[in-house]
Design a protein around this motif. Structure first.
Motif, PDB file in Angstrom:
ATOM      1  N   ARG A  23     -16.383   4.944 -13.703  1.00 60.29           N
ATOM      2  CA  ARG A  23     -15.413   4.081 -14.024  1.00 60.29           C
ATOM      3  C   ARG A  23     -14.406   4.413 -13.552  1.00 60.29           C
ATOM      4  O   ARG A  23     -13.178   3.525 -13.313  1.00 60.29           O
ATOM      5  CB  ARG A  23     -15.183   4.011 -15.538  1.00 60.29           C
ATOM      6  N   GLY A  24     -13.921   5.508 -12.674  1.00 62.23           N
ATOM      7  CA  GLY A  24     -12.857   5.585 -11.834  1.00 62.23           C
ATOM      8  C   GLY A  24     -12.994   7.128 -11.004  1.00 62.23           C
ATOM      9  O   GLY A  24     -14.002   7.625 -11.083  1.00 62.23           O
ATOM     10  N   VAL A  25     -11.919   7.336 -10.278  1.00 65.95           N
ATOM     11  CA  VAL A  25     -11.870   8.488  -9.478  1.00 65.95           C
ATOM     12  C   VAL A  25     -10.608   9.089  -9.904  1.00 65.95           C
ATOM     13  O   VAL A  25      -9.505   8.564  -9.929  1.00 65.95           O
ATOM     14  CB  VAL A  25     -11.884   8.132  -7.956  1.00 65.95           C
ATOM     15  N   VAL A  26     -10.480  10.435  -9.948  1.00 67.10           N
ATOM     16  CA  VAL A  26      -9.209  11.218 -10.072  1.00 67.10           C
ATOM     17  C   VAL A  26      -9.158  11.951  -8.867  1.00 67.10           C
ATOM     18  O   VAL A  26      -9.891  12.894  -8.387  1.00 67.10           O
ATOM     19  CB  VAL A  26      -9.287  12.164 -11.265  1.00 67.10           C
ATOM     20  N   VAL A  27      -7.966  11.922  -8.324  1.00 67.16           N
ATOM     21  CA  VAL A  27      -7.511  12.560  -7.125  1.00 67.16           C
ATOM     22  C   VAL A  27      -6.196  13.483  -7.283  1.00 67.16           C
ATOM     23  O   VAL A  27      -5.227  12.980  -7.636  1.00 67.16           O
ATOM     24  CB  VAL A  27      -7.315  11.694  -5.851  1.00 67.16           C
ATOM     25  N   LEU A  28      -6.387  14.511  -6.950  1.00 67.65           N
ATOM     26  CA  LEU A  28      -5.233  15.544  -7.408  1.00 67.65           C
ATOM     27  C   LEU A  28      -4.109  15.611  -6.059  1.00 67.65           C
ATOM     28  O   LEU A  28      -3.057  15.674  -6.169  1.00 67.65           O
ATOM     29  CB  LEU A  28      -5.576  16.991  -7.591  1.00 67.65           C
ATOM     30  N   ASN A  29      -4.602  15.387  -4.744  1.00 67.69           N
ATOM     31  CA  ASN A  29      -3.906  15.394  -3.745  1.00 67.69           C
ATOM     32  C   ASN A  29      -4.389  14.459  -2.795  1.00 67.69           C
ATOM     33  O   ASN A  29      -5.611  14.370  -2.321  1.00 67.69           O
ATOM     34  CB  ASN A  29      -4.149  16.774  -2.816  1.00 67.69           C
ATOM     35  N   GLU A  30      -3.573  13.277  -2.882  1.00 66.90           N
ATOM     36  CA  GLU A  30      -3.856  12.275  -2.229  1.00 66.90           C
ATOM     37  C   GLU A  30      -4.337  12.367  -0.529  1.00 66.90           C
ATOM     38  O   GLU A  30      -5.257  11.466  -0.278  1.00 66.90           O
ATOM     39  CB  GLU A  30      -2.677  11.121  -2.200  1.00 66.90           C
ATOM     40  N   ASP A  31      -3.586  13.401  -0.081  1.00 66.54           N
ATOM     41  CA  ASP A  31      -3.885  13.256   1.277  1.00 66.54           C
ATOM     42  C   ASP A  31      -5.238  13.937   1.603  1.00 66.54           C
ATOM     43  O   ASP A  31      -5.696  14.144   2.813  1.00 66.54           O
ATOM     44  CB  ASP A  31      -2.868  14.568   2.079  1.00 66.54           C
ATOM     45  N   ARG A  32      -5.813  14.513   0.436  1.00 61.25           N
ATOM     46  CA  ARG A  32      -7.324  14.957   0.752  1.00 61.25           C
ATOM     47  C   ARG A  32      -8.206  14.001   0.483  1.00 61.25           C
ATOM     48  O   ARG A  32      -9.604  14.072   0.880  1.00 61.25           O
ATOM     49  CB  ARG A  32      -7.446  16.045  -0.211  1.00 61.25           C
ATOM     50  N   LEU A  33      -8.046  12.825  -0.069  1.00 65.77           N
ATOM     51  CA  LEU A  33      -8.876  11.683  -0.437  1.00 65.77           C
ATOM     52  C   LEU A  33      -9.367  11.254   1.000  1.00 65.77           C
ATOM     53  O   LEU A  33     -10.725  10.908   1.212  1.00 65.77           O
ATOM     54  CB  LEU A  33      -8.319  10.552  -1.013  1.00 65.77           C
ATOM     55  N   VAL A  54      -8.417  -0.409 -11.845  1.00 63.05           N
ATOM     56  CA  VAL A  54      -6.997  -0.454 -10.876  1.00 63.05           C
ATOM     57  C   VAL A  54      -6.967   0.849 -10.311  1.00 63.05           C
ATOM     58  O   VAL A  54      -7.326   1.911 -10.481  1.00 63.05           O
ATOM     59  CB  VAL A  54      -5.614  -0.302 -12.331  1.00 63.05           C
ATOM     60  N   PHE A  55      -5.692   0.654  -9.164  1.00 64.15           N
ATOM     61  CA  PHE A  55      -5.314   1.941  -8.439  1.00 64.15           C
ATOM     62  C   PHE A  55      -3.894   2.168  -8.667  1.00 64.15           C
ATOM     63  O   PHE A  55      -3.327   1.063  -8.814  1.00 64.15           O
ATOM     64  CB  PHE A  55      -5.581   1.671  -7.072  1.00 64.15           C
ATOM     65  N   THR A  56      -3.644   3.296  -8.872  1.00 67.21           N
ATOM     66  CA  THR A  56      -2.132   3.796  -9.140  1.00 67.21           C
ATOM     67  C   THR A  56      -1.973   5.114  -8.356  1.00 67.21           C
ATOM     68  O   THR A  56      -3.115   6.053  -8.414  1.00 67.21           O
ATOM     69  CB  THR A  56      -1.832   3.729 -10.521  1.00 67.21           C
ATOM     70  N   ASP A  57      -0.738   5.404  -8.010  1.00 70.97           N
ATOM     71  CA  ASP A  57      -0.448   6.764  -7.548  1.00 70.97           C
ATOM     72  C   ASP A  57       0.977   6.846  -8.010  1.00 70.97           C
ATOM     73  O   ASP A  57       1.642   6.084  -8.767  1.00 70.97           O
ATOM     74  CB  ASP A  57      -0.449   6.783  -5.991  1.00 70.97           C
ATOM     75  N   GLU A  58       1.618   8.048  -7.677  1.00 73.82           N
ATOM     76  CA  GLU A  58       3.319   8.218  -8.031  1.00 73.82           C
ATOM     77  C   GLU A  58       4.179   7.328  -7.734  1.00 73.82           C
ATOM     78  O   GLU A  58       5.162   7.172  -7.953  1.00 73.82           O
ATOM     79  CB  GLU A  58       3.299   9.843  -7.915  1.00 73.82           C
ATOM     80  N   ARG A  59       3.636   6.759  -6.265  1.00 79.24           N
ATOM     81  CA  ARG A  59       4.552   5.686  -5.902  1.00 79.24           C
ATOM     82  C   ARG A  59       4.287   4.289  -5.798  1.00 79.24           C
ATOM     83  O   ARG A  59       5.011   3.485  -5.858  1.00 79.24           O
ATOM     84  CB  ARG A  59       4.554   5.922  -4.282  1.00 79.24           C
ATOM     85  N   THR A  60       3.259   4.191  -6.553  1.00 87.68           N
ATOM     86  CA  THR A  60       2.793   2.651  -6.858  1.00 87.68           C
ATOM     87  C   THR A  60       2.380   2.356  -8.117  1.00 87.68           C
ATOM     88  O   THR A  60       1.605   2.861  -8.455  1.00 87.68           O
ATOM     89  CB  THR A  60       1.552   2.394  -5.655  1.00 87.68           C
TER      90      THR A  60
END
Length: 70
Positions: A23-33, A54-60
């Protein structure tokens, strides 16, 4: 198949090879995705291909794909 490509396939279909729902993916460091810029877009497309994910990050704020019109 490369690990990133395998993850994209799993994310797009919404389940693992054994049928376990994903149901989702957790990424701690987006630059490592993803190593390449275009791969971030591919990831978001695969994740949001299923209505309700949905997709979300600290900026979006959360991005939800509108449902397809018949």
């Amino acid at each position: 198949m490369r690990p990133f490509e395998a993850m994209l396939k799993t994310v797009a279909v919404g389940h693992l090879g054994d049928g376990t729902k994903m149901r989702g993916v957790v990424v701690l460091n987006e630059d490592r995705l993803a190593r390449r810029a275009g791969n971030n877009e591919r990831f978001v497309e695969a994740l949001t291909a299923d209505d309700g994910r949905v997709f979300t990050d600290e900026r979006t704020p959360a991005v939800r794909r509108p449902p397809l019109q018949a």
